[in-house]
Design a protein around this motif. Structure first.
Motif, PDB file in Angstrom:
ATOM      1  N   CYS A  47      54.098  25.066  -6.338  1.00  0.00           N
ATOM      2  CA  CYS A  47      54.539  23.747  -5.588  1.00  0.00           C
ATOM      3  C   CYS A  47      53.297  22.565  -4.998  1.00  0.00           C
ATOM      4  CB  CYS A  47      54.588  24.096  -4.006  1.00  0.00           C
ATOM      5  SG  CYS A  47      52.949  24.245  -3.361  1.00  0.00           S
ATOM      6  N   ARG A  48      52.587  23.130  -6.336  1.00  0.00           N
ATOM      7  CA  ARG A  48      51.079  22.221  -6.664  1.00  0.00           C
ATOM      8  C   ARG A  48      51.467  21.138  -7.340  1.00  0.00           C
ATOM      9  NH1 ARG A  48      48.670  18.220  -6.205  1.00  0.00           N
ATOM     10  NH2 ARG A  48      46.644  17.589  -7.169  1.00  0.00           N
ATOM     11  N   TYR A  77      51.921  32.467  -1.779  1.00  0.00           N
ATOM     12  CA  TYR A  77      51.606  31.434  -0.255  1.00  0.00           C
ATOM     13  C   TYR A  77      52.835  30.987   0.329  1.00  0.00           C
ATOM     14  CZ  TYR A  77      47.927  29.940  -3.095  1.00  0.00           C
ATOM     15  OH  TYR A  77      46.822  29.816  -4.685  1.00  0.00           O
ATOM     16  N   PHE A  83      59.836  24.996  -2.044  1.00  0.00           N
ATOM     17  CA  PHE A  83      59.701  23.717  -1.858  1.00  0.00           C
ATOM     18  C   PHE A  83      59.668  22.892  -3.685  1.00  0.00           C
ATOM     19  CE2 PHE A  83      56.301  24.766   1.402  1.00  0.00           C
ATOM     20  CZ  PHE A  83      57.408  24.121   2.419  1.00  0.00           C
TER      21      PHE A  83
ATOM     22  N   VAL B 596      54.535  21.601   5.957  1.00  0.00           N
ATOM     23  CA  VAL B 596      55.009  22.616   5.018  1.00  0.00           C
ATOM     24  C   VAL B 596      53.921  23.440   4.577  1.00  0.00           C
ATOM     25  CG1 VAL B 596      56.377  20.450   3.333  1.00  0.00           C
ATOM     26  CG2 VAL B 596      53.791  21.051   3.552  1.00  0.00           C
ATOM     27  N   PRO B 598      52.127  26.594   4.968  1.00  0.00           N
ATOM     28  CA  PRO B 598      52.339  28.159   5.589  1.00  0.00           C
ATOM     29  C   PRO B 598      51.618  28.474   6.616  1.00  0.00           C
ATOM     30  CG  PRO B 598      52.182  28.374   3.466  1.00  0.00           C
ATOM     31  CD  PRO B 598      50.951  26.710   3.693  1.00  0.00           C
ATOM     32  N   TYR B 599      49.903  27.945   6.600  1.00  0.00           N
ATOM     33  CA  TYR B 599      48.979  28.597   7.653  1.00  0.00           C
ATOM     34  C   TYR B 599      48.923  27.723   8.573  1.00  0.00           C
ATOM     35  CZ  TYR B 599      48.422  30.976   2.375  1.00  0.00           C
ATOM     36  OH  TYR B 599      48.821  31.349   1.779  1.00  0.00           O
ATOM     37  N   GLN B 630      44.741  28.258   2.470  1.00  0.00           N
ATOM     38  CA  GLN B 630      44.274  28.749   1.372  1.00  0.00           C
ATOM     39  C   GLN B 630      43.912  27.814  -0.400  1.00  0.00           C
ATOM     40  OE1 GLN B 630      43.765  32.413   0.848  1.00  0.00           O
ATOM     41  NE2 GLN B 630      42.730  31.429   3.159  1.00  0.00           N
ATOM     42  N   GLY B 631      44.994  26.346   0.329  1.00  0.00           N
ATOM     43  CA  GLY B 631      44.657  26.066  -1.170  1.00  0.00           C
ATOM     44  C   GLY B 631      46.194  25.570  -2.294  1.00  0.00           C
ATOM     45  N   CYS B 632      47.316  25.659  -1.962  1.00  0.00           N
ATOM     46  CA  CYS B 632      47.901  26.456  -2.688  1.00  0.00           C
ATOM     47  C   CYS B 632      48.966  25.070  -3.019  1.00  0.00           C
ATOM     48  CB  CYS B 632      49.408  26.431  -1.522  1.00  0.00           C
ATOM     49  SG  CYS B 632      49.758  25.736  -0.288  1.00  0.00           S
ATOM     50  N   GLY B 633      48.134  23.829  -2.036  1.00  0.00           N
ATOM     51  CA  GLY B 633      48.519  22.403  -2.373  1.00  0.00           C
ATOM     52  C   GLY B 633      50.247  21.536  -2.294  1.00  0.00           C
ATOM     53  N   ALA B 634      50.853  22.895  -1.192  1.00  0.00           N
ATOM     54  CA  ALA B 634      52.157  21.838  -0.784  1.00  0.00           C
ATOM     55  C   ALA B 634      52.106  21.287  -0.186  1.00  0.00           C
ATOM     56  CB  ALA B 634      52.958  23.787  -0.070  1.00  0.00           C
ATOM     57  N   THR B 636      50.177  18.481  -0.696  1.00  0.00           N
ATOM     58  CA  THR B 636      50.011  17.343  -1.460  1.00  0.00           C
ATOM     59  C   THR B 636      50.661  16.694  -1.976  1.00  0.00           C
ATOM     60  OG1 THR B 636      49.689  18.708  -3.618  1.00  0.00           O
ATOM     61  CG2 THR B 636      47.420  18.718  -2.363  1.00  0.00           C
ATOM     62  N   VAL B 637      51.695  17.225  -1.662  1.00  0.00           N
ATOM     63  CA  VAL B 637      53.006  16.403  -3.632  1.00  0.00           C
ATOM     64  C   VAL B 637      54.005  16.390  -1.833  1.00  0.00           C
ATOM     65  CG1 VAL B 637      55.099  17.465  -4.912  1.00  0.00           C
ATOM     66  CG2 VAL B 637      52.752  18.366  -4.700  1.00  0.00           C
ATOM     67  N   ASP B 645      45.005  15.621  -1.422  1.00  0.00           N
ATOM     68  CA  ASP B 645      44.501  16.110  -2.481  1.00  0.00           C
ATOM     69  C   ASP B 645      43.404  17.350  -2.532  1.00  0.00           C
ATOM     70  OD1 ASP B 645      44.133  16.054  -5.325  1.00  0.00           O
ATOM     71  OD2 ASP B 645      43.346  13.647  -4.981  1.00  0.00           O
ATOM     72  N   LEU B 646      44.184  18.445  -3.441  1.00  0.00           N
ATOM     73  CA  LEU B 646      43.373  19.706  -3.917  1.00  0.00           C
ATOM     74  C   LEU B 646      42.260  19.523  -4.572  1.00  0.00           C
ATOM     75  CD1 LEU B 646      43.958  22.370  -2.875  1.00  0.00           C
ATOM     76  CD2 LEU B 646      45.353  22.411  -5.005  1.00  0.00           C
ATOM     77  N   PHE B 649      42.299  21.092  -8.362  1.00  0.00           N
ATOM     78  CA  PHE B 649      43.234  20.495  -8.795  1.00  0.00           C
ATOM     79  C   PHE B 649      43.187  19.392  -8.364  1.00  0.00           C
ATOM     80  CE2 PHE B 649      42.801  25.328  -8.842  1.00  0.00           C
ATOM     81  CZ  PHE B 649      43.532  25.888 -10.255  1.00  0.00           C
ATOM     82  N   SER B 650      42.635  18.576  -8.456  1.00  0.00           N
ATOM     83  CA  SER B 650      43.013  17.244  -7.654  1.00  0.00           C
ATOM     84  C   SER B 650      44.433  16.627  -9.267  1.00  0.00           C
ATOM     85  CB  SER B 650      42.102  16.710  -7.665  1.00  0.00           C
ATOM     86  OG  SER B 650      41.767  15.726  -8.996  1.00  0.00           O
TER      87      SER B 650
END
Ligand SMILES: Cc1cc2nc3c(=O)[nH]c(=O)nc-3n(C[C@H](O)[C@H](O)[C@H](O)COP(=O)(O)OP(=O)(O)OC[C@H]3O[C@@H](n4cnc5c(N)ncnc54)[C@H](O)[C@@H]3O)c2cc1C
Lengths: 146, 663
Positions: A47-48, A77, A83, B596, B598-599, B630-634, B636-637, B645-646, B649-650
């Motif tokens: 999803c990233r 996650y 997503f 989005v 999850p945490y 936890q840094g999943c990045g959901a 960011t999108v 941004d993450l 993993f930006s």
């Protein structure tokens, strides 16, 4: 369409850190060969992967982009790959609308245990992209390799 | 101006045999910003790390790229090395040129070319890396053990011994697992109950251990050091706090025709039952599928005889929520169902039994009080045939591809015990291979052959046919003698393959841990981290991770406990700093990211901003809690304005990687 035998496609693979990247490592550990065309970018979760990254790859001259994540339900996650699934479905319809071959983009679920599936998927995807020929429609000519 | 160092590892010949490492180092030396590019035989060795550290200091490096094995292997090693040389550990990137290059490609030219591209990609990324600092997050000093077999019990005892509170969640009415059903145990032949039940009692009496029997994990939230778990205590229709375990209700219950699970259905129990005499907790449970009061409202005998007033026909499932720092999975295994094995007549003939059923038939507390009798006519069997590998090492759909590991040993045990007690009984064992590695194991098997004259025959059993005279015809091949055999047997015992518990898969989903294709839990590293899962804070104990006998199970259970204790001892743990952050100037407070996450790591704060006309305006903007993210990045999108941004993993880093691959 003429098929160029020497055409070596550029393929970008986005792999989630927990399942697919580990699956890719496993196919390495088991010495399962797949084409050198595939280059992996590690992301924390599928999803990233912003659809922008995929478009960027095509713009820069990639011939195929594959996104790999954990199987539905198995996301590290919890829900990230859901997503991804929805976003990529939307991207598919946009690519359809733009007239880009659907088969240049693929979404696959590969678990950390599926080294063999990873290698087989990459093999197949590379062949499919090869058959499609170079990506011309989305490629930005200013980025064309000399 | 960036000063980047590139270090290419030979990994002995693992990389150097298929990748021209010198050429890779040379090519990467010309990448923009690279000031030093070296190769070395083993970068991860002490001297290899020294090389990196010295280069960081001497060349004043601002970024490091290591072209070596997978980052899953040595990313931490090199990050630590960088940190000790004064470079922020997150300014190190790994190019995976072993698992993803040298090991899968054979042609040196193309493999080298790919290695250069992978290295170039890492260099492009490291240009954009920023120093990151980790946050600390507190550790809840309590552990959860899921599954109360010997594995779970041992883990819980060890953790409690170290001074931490532990909860055991066991789905059955009692703890004990499969070991409670076993009669005697190899290789020492001491009785399983004699060594298990004291441990069960110890667990129930330890004030640091809470046993939630007849319970399941319903939900898991959170992350290492701080899991929130919802536990479902299933209604047993008996008040656990009142029941004294006297057993009067089980005697008086008029419904006595319920197949007894503990004895593998070989005899019956009552509708209200205590699984076995040494059950822990020793509390009755009503089976609502058979209880006449619950089905028709007519009976109520148990309630009348219970002087403690513990019976409660209206009891409901209850839920409790608890915080844990560490979770240990110990859900064990089960023998596979043999419905698909028609050739062995398991469903047709009561005298064809599984090994676990045989354990009950031979057990003093079993259906026949320990005398081995045929289930069909309760006669003494004179000829017994054991079939090995039923469903193990199988290529087809019916069985399992792996070796179940314990069957060779327990069959030798069964054979020996039978010959010891009933010298007039002939015992045949049909095997593919006898696999008895382990301390004193091969000696044990040889004793069965040499001392007890058990007939071991290498070969497969083709068909088992019940005959009208009550005997069983076993048709088999003797591979060494090269002949077909027919054995006129009284009983046939099938060593069924073992598989993980069916509840393990949904549990793995809740815990976000990984499983292999057979549904055994996967360890973080097959050699170096055998009791940890890849998900931080979740550990593996016993047969849920792969087939194991009791000595191995106990060893792994204690190892998992040691790992969990190591975590619980800490007051806080360092969090992953690769977390999301939002650019407040770009954020418009739309809430897309929050939805989005999850945490629940994203909240909104009202902040004052200075506007171009120097006035101030209060705006609602997203704020990420870095200890929870936890840094999943959901997010960011999901962010429509590109404000999220993450770190690590930006967007720009990933774009740079894409560009470098496509160049
Ligand atoms: C016929 C037979 C004979 C054997 N003989 C020997 C022997 O002689 N010597 C020897 O060393 N080994 C022997 N073994 C092997 C031995 O039984 C195992 O090594 C041991 O039981 C493994 O313990 P465990 O705790 O990992 O699993 P288990 O004993 O299976 O315990 C798992 C526990 O977890 C519970 N559980 C499962 N899922 C959940 C869930 N989702 N939530 C809550 N609880 C859950 C189960 O109810 C169970 O109580 C034998 C095995 C068999 C089948």
């Amino acid at each position: 369409m003429q098929v160029n035998e020497n055409f070596e496609p550029v393929i970008v693979a986005f792999c989630c850190n927990w399942c697919s990247y580990a699956g890719a490592d496993l196919s390495g550990t088991n010495r399962l060969n797949y084409p050198t065309n595939v280059k992996i970018i590690r992301v924390p979760c599928s999803c990233r992967v912003n659809p922008m990254f995929i478009l960027r790859a095509f713009q820069k001259g990639a011939d195929g982009v594959i996104i790999c994540g954990c199987h539905p339900g198995d996301c590290h996650y919890t829900s990230g790959n859901y997503f991804t699934r929805r976003r990529i479905t939307l991207l598919y319809s946009m690519l359809d609308f733009l007239g880009i071959e659907r088969d240049r983009t693929r979404l696959e679920w590969v678990s950390a245990a599926e080294g063999a599936k990873f290698a087989a998927t990459m093999q197949q995807f590379t062949e499919d992209v090869k058959a499609l020929g170079p990506n011309r429609r989305l490629e930005d000519l200013r980025c064309r390799k000399q | 101006m960036q000063r980047i160092g590139v270090f290419v590892c030979h990994c002995g010949t693992n990389i150097a045999a298929t990748v021209d490492v010198k050429a890779v180092a040379e090519a990467l030396g010309h990448e923009p910003g690279v000031v030093i590019s070296q190769e070395y035989q083993y970068m991860c060795s002490e001297s290899g790390q020294e090389l990196v550290k010295n280069a960081i200091k001497e060349q004043k490096l601002t970024g490091v790229v290591i072209c070596s094995c997978s980052p899953r292997m040595h990313e931490n090693t090199f990050r630590k090395a960088a940190a000790s040389a004064g470079l922020n550990p997150y300014l190190v990137e790994i190019a995976n040129i072993r698992e993803q290059c040298s090991w899968i490609h054979k042609d040196i030219a193309t493999a080298t070319e790919k290695a250069i591209i992978l290295g170039r990609t890492a260099v492009a990324k490291v240009h954009l890396n920023t120093p990151l600092t980790s946050m600390e997050s507190p550790v809840v000093k309590r552990a959860l053990v899921i599954g109360g077999g010997i594995a779970g019990i041992q883990t819980a005892l060890d953790i409690a011994e170290a001074g931490f509170d532990v909860d055991i969640v066991e789905k059955n009415p009692t703890i004990g697992g499969k070991m409670a059903q076993i009669d005697k145990t190899f290789p020492t032949l001491d009785c399983a109950a004699c060594i298990l039940t004291p441990k069960m009692v110890e667990a129930s009496q330890n004030e640091r251990i809470t046993i939630h029997s007849f319970s399941e994990v319903a939900d898991v939230k959170g992350f290492v050091g701080n899991f929130t778990v919802k536990i479902k205590k299933k209604a047993r229709f008996v008040d656990e706090t009142k029941c004294t375990g006297c057993g009067l209700c089980t005697e008086k219950c008029p419904m006595k025709k319920v197949p007894n699970e503990f004895n593998m259905g070989l005899d019956n129990r009552s509708a209200i039952y205590i699984p076995f005499a040494q059950a822990v907790p020793k509390v009755a449970t009503i089976d609502p599928n058979y209880c006449m009061m619950m089905k028709s409202g007519k009976c109520g005998v148990c309630s009348k005889v219970c002087s403690a007033g513990a019976i409660d026909y209206k009891q409901q499932d209850t839920f409790i929520e608890q915080q844990y720092g560490a979770i240990v999975v110990a859900t064990g295994f089960n023998p596979i169902k043999l419905d698909k094995y028609d050739e062995f007549a398991y469903n047709q003939c009561p005298d064809v039994v599984t090994s676990l059923e045989l354990e009950r038939l031979m057990n003093a507390a079993g259906p026949n009080g320990g005398t081995l009798l045929r289930p069909s006519d309760k006669s003494h069997p004179h000829t017994i045939v054991f079939v090995q590998c039923v469903g193990s090492r199988c290529d087809d759909e019916k069985g399992k591809p792996y070796c179940s590991k314990i069957c060779c040993m327990y069959t030798a045990k069964h054979a020996m015990l039978i010959r010891e007690k009933y010298p007039d009984t002939e015992v045949y064992v049909f095997y593919i291979d006898v696999r008895t590695p382990g301390k004193n194991f091969d000696e044990f098997y040889r004793r069965a052959v040499e001392q007890y004259n058990v007939h071991y025959i290498k070969g497969m059993v083709g068909k088992v046919t019940p005959k009208s005279d009550g005997k069983i015809d076993v048709q088999a091949s003797d591979l060494l003698a090269g002949e077909q055999l027919h054995i006129n047997a009284d009983m046939v015992v099938l060593a069924a393959a073992i598989e993980p518990d069916k509840t393990a898969r949904p549990l793995a989903t809740m815990l976000t841990t990984q499983m292999d294709t057979n549904d055994f839990f996967t360890e973080a590293h097959p050699k170096l981290r055998p009791v940890e899962s890849a998900t931080a804070g979740i550990f593996l104990s016993g047969a849920c991770q792969g087939p194991k006998d009791i000595p191995e199970t106990v060893a792994q259970a204690s190892a998992a406990a040691a790992k969990a204790i190591g975590l619980l001892c800490k007051n806080s743990i360092t969090c992953n700093p690769c977390v999301a952050h939002s650019d407040e100037l770009m954020c418009n407070g739309c809430s897309s990211c929050e939805k989005v996450c999850p945490y629940g790591a994203i909240t909104y704060v009202d902040k004052e901003f200075r506007m171009p006309d120097r006035s101030t305006k209060v705006r609602r903007v997203a704020s990420v809690n870095p200890a929870v993210c936890q840094g999943c990045g959901a997010c960011t999108v999901a962010c429509p304005s590109g404000a999220m941004d993450l770190s690590g993993f930006s967007n720009s880093q990933i774009m740079a990687e894409v560009d470098a691959i496509c160049k």
